[in-house]
Enzyme design. Structure first.
Site, PDB file in Angstrom:
ATOM      1  N   ARG A 123      -1.188 -11.579  11.526  1.00  0.00           N
ATOM      2  CA  ARG A 123      -1.461 -10.324  10.942  1.00  0.00           C
ATOM      3  C   ARG A 123      -2.682 -10.458   9.921  1.00  0.00           C
ATOM      4  O   ARG A 123      -3.730  -9.702   9.627  1.00  0.00           O
ATOM      5  CB  ARG A 123      -0.319  -9.563  10.415  1.00  0.00           C
ATOM      6  CG  ARG A 123       0.550  -9.213  11.489  1.00  0.00           C
ATOM      7  CD  ARG A 123       1.630  -8.318  10.915  1.00  0.00           C
ATOM      8  NE  ARG A 123       2.453  -7.754  11.826  1.00  0.00           N
ATOM      9  CZ  ARG A 123       3.612  -6.917  11.328  1.00  0.00           C
ATOM     10  NH1 ARG A 123       3.904  -6.930  10.199  1.00  0.00           N
ATOM     11  NH2 ARG A 123       4.354  -6.065  12.135  1.00  0.00           N
ATOM     12  N   ARG A 173      13.678  -7.747  10.493  1.00  0.00           N
ATOM     13  CA  ARG A 173      12.602  -7.478  11.482  1.00  0.00           C
ATOM     14  C   ARG A 173      12.157  -8.763  12.436  1.00  0.00           C
ATOM     15  O   ARG A 173      11.922  -9.780  11.686  1.00  0.00           O
ATOM     16  CB  ARG A 173      11.312  -6.656  11.100  1.00  0.00           C
ATOM     17  CG  ARG A 173      11.941  -5.508  10.477  1.00  0.00           C
ATOM     18  CD  ARG A 173      10.747  -4.723   9.714  1.00  0.00           C
ATOM     19  NE  ARG A 173       9.530  -4.905  10.433  1.00  0.00           N
ATOM     20  CZ  ARG A 173       8.435  -4.191  10.239  1.00  0.00           C
ATOM     21  NH1 ARG A 173       8.275  -3.561   9.138  1.00  0.00           N
ATOM     22  NH2 ARG A 173       7.224  -4.576  10.719  1.00  0.00           N
ATOM     23  N   ARG A 230      11.629 -11.415   3.862  1.00  0.00           N
ATOM     24  CA  ARG A 230      12.138 -10.098   3.883  1.00  0.00           C
ATOM     25  C   ARG A 230      13.438  -9.846   4.688  1.00  0.00           C
ATOM     26  O   ARG A 230      13.533 -10.376   5.994  1.00  0.00           O
ATOM     27  CB  ARG A 230      11.246  -8.922   3.963  1.00  0.00           C
ATOM     28  CG  ARG A 230      10.101  -8.939   3.097  1.00  0.00           C
ATOM     29  CD  ARG A 230       9.245  -7.692   3.017  1.00  0.00           C
ATOM     30  NE  ARG A 230       8.453  -7.842   4.659  1.00  0.00           N
ATOM     31  CZ  ARG A 230       7.557  -6.932   5.011  1.00  0.00           C
ATOM     32  NH1 ARG A 230       6.914  -6.111   3.978  1.00  0.00           N
ATOM     33  NH2 ARG A 230       7.081  -7.053   6.091  1.00  0.00           N
ATOM     34  N   LYS A 256       0.968  -1.280   0.004  1.00  0.00           N
ATOM     35  CA  LYS A 256      -0.020  -0.013  -0.110  1.00  0.00           C
ATOM     36  C   LYS A 256       0.823   1.232  -0.038  1.00  0.00           C
ATOM     37  O   LYS A 256       0.767   2.394  -0.781  1.00  0.00           O
ATOM     38  CB  LYS A 256      -0.814   0.096   1.245  1.00  0.00           C
ATOM     39  CG  LYS A 256      -1.940  -0.891   1.345  1.00  0.00           C
ATOM     40  CD  LYS A 256      -3.008  -1.028   2.544  1.00  0.00           C
ATOM     41  CE  LYS A 256      -2.490  -1.000   3.778  1.00  0.00           C
ATOM     42  NZ  LYS A 256      -1.688  -2.130   4.200  1.00  0.00           N
ATOM     43  N   ARG A 311     -10.505   1.892   9.664  1.00  0.00           N
ATOM     44  CA  ARG A 311     -10.338   0.624  10.075  1.00  0.00           C
ATOM     45  C   ARG A 311     -11.435  -0.099  10.475  1.00  0.00           C
ATOM     46  O   ARG A 311     -11.428  -1.456  10.578  1.00  0.00           O
ATOM     47  CB  ARG A 311      -9.257   0.253  11.101  1.00  0.00           C
ATOM     48  CG  ARG A 311      -7.747   1.025  10.761  1.00  0.00           C
ATOM     49  CD  ARG A 311      -6.740   0.920  11.994  1.00  0.00           C
ATOM     50  NE  ARG A 311      -5.298   1.326  11.483  1.00  0.00           N
ATOM     51  CZ  ARG A 311      -4.497   0.738  10.971  1.00  0.00           C
ATOM     52  NH1 ARG A 311      -4.584  -0.336  10.475  1.00  0.00           N
ATOM     53  NH2 ARG A 311      -3.361   1.213  10.531  1.00  0.00           N
TER      54      ARG A 311
END
Length: 227
Positions: free
Chosen positions: A181, A170, A136, A22, A97
């Protein structure tokens, strides 16, 4: 009397789970169409720094360790949308949200004489997204991003950009966190999808392709709905 909103002909909402791109796509839309991305976090920080009435209210709540109310967020958003630099339109990031927030936003925009132009849902394949997020990592020196499958350094262990040899991940870039998530996102966003579909402004786009392909699809939607 409704406020003059000729400066905000487009109000776009990007919906998509963490890792869907996004932020990247919003920046590309900003550059192509002259839109302004309005992040809830950035709006709050700017309002607090500026010392606006809504900003001072938000500061008091945050300093007390509380959550800033929807009413305060909407007041800050209203103030921001009155600024001249949003003439071409806005991309809302991080708000709404929930269905309740979406309805409150509809009311605010109606008061301003505006409405949501399009709520664009970036559709993803959950398992592919989990693999994307879990793989990642970044160069510890310059921050260049890499991926175990999709983007590996040309020379193993050496950053293409700066030559650094230290990399980091991370702590929350792992399969379990990514799956949790996604589950939370789907549960939270399902009512928003239904809300904007009922309003006739929902657009859906495949977000599993290349960045350029997704940008092209988003650009086509924005061009059509803003015409």
């Amino acid at each position: 009397m409704a406020d003059d909103v000729t400066t905000t002909p487009a109000v776009l909402i990007l919906l998509g789970p963490p890792g869907a791109g996004k932020g990247t796509q919003a920046r590309m839309l900003e550059e192509r169409f002259g839109l302004v991305q309005l992040s809830t976090g950035d709006l709050l920080r700017a309002a607090v720094a500026a010392g606006t009435p809504a900003g001072l209210a938000a500061k008091a709540v945050m300093e007390a360790g509380g959550l800033v109310s929807d009413e305060i967020v909407l007041a800050i958003l209203r103030d921001r949308m009155a600024q001249p630099d949003v003439r071409a339109g806005v991309i809302l990031d991080g708000f709404p949200r929930t269905a309740g927030q979406a309805e409150a936003l509809d009311d605010l925009l109606a008061h301003l004489g505006a409405r949501v132009t399009a709520a664009i849902s970036l559709e993803v394949d959950d398992e592919a997204m989990i693999a994307r997020v879990a793989g990642r990592y970044t160069c510890a020196k310059c921050g260049e991003g890499y991926h175990d499958q999709f983007k590996i350094p040309a020379v193993a262990g050496v950053c293409d950009k700066c030559g650094g040899t230290e990399f980091k991940r991370r702590a929350d870039d792992n399969a379990d966190t990514a799956r949790a998530r996604l589950e939370a996102y789907h549960a939270q966003t399902a009512p928003l999808i239904a809300h904007y579909r009922a309003l006739g402004v929902l657009e859906e786009i495949d977000a599993m392709g290349s960045i350029d392909a997704i940008a092209e699809g988003l650009g086509s939607i924005v061009s059509r709905v803003s015409a």
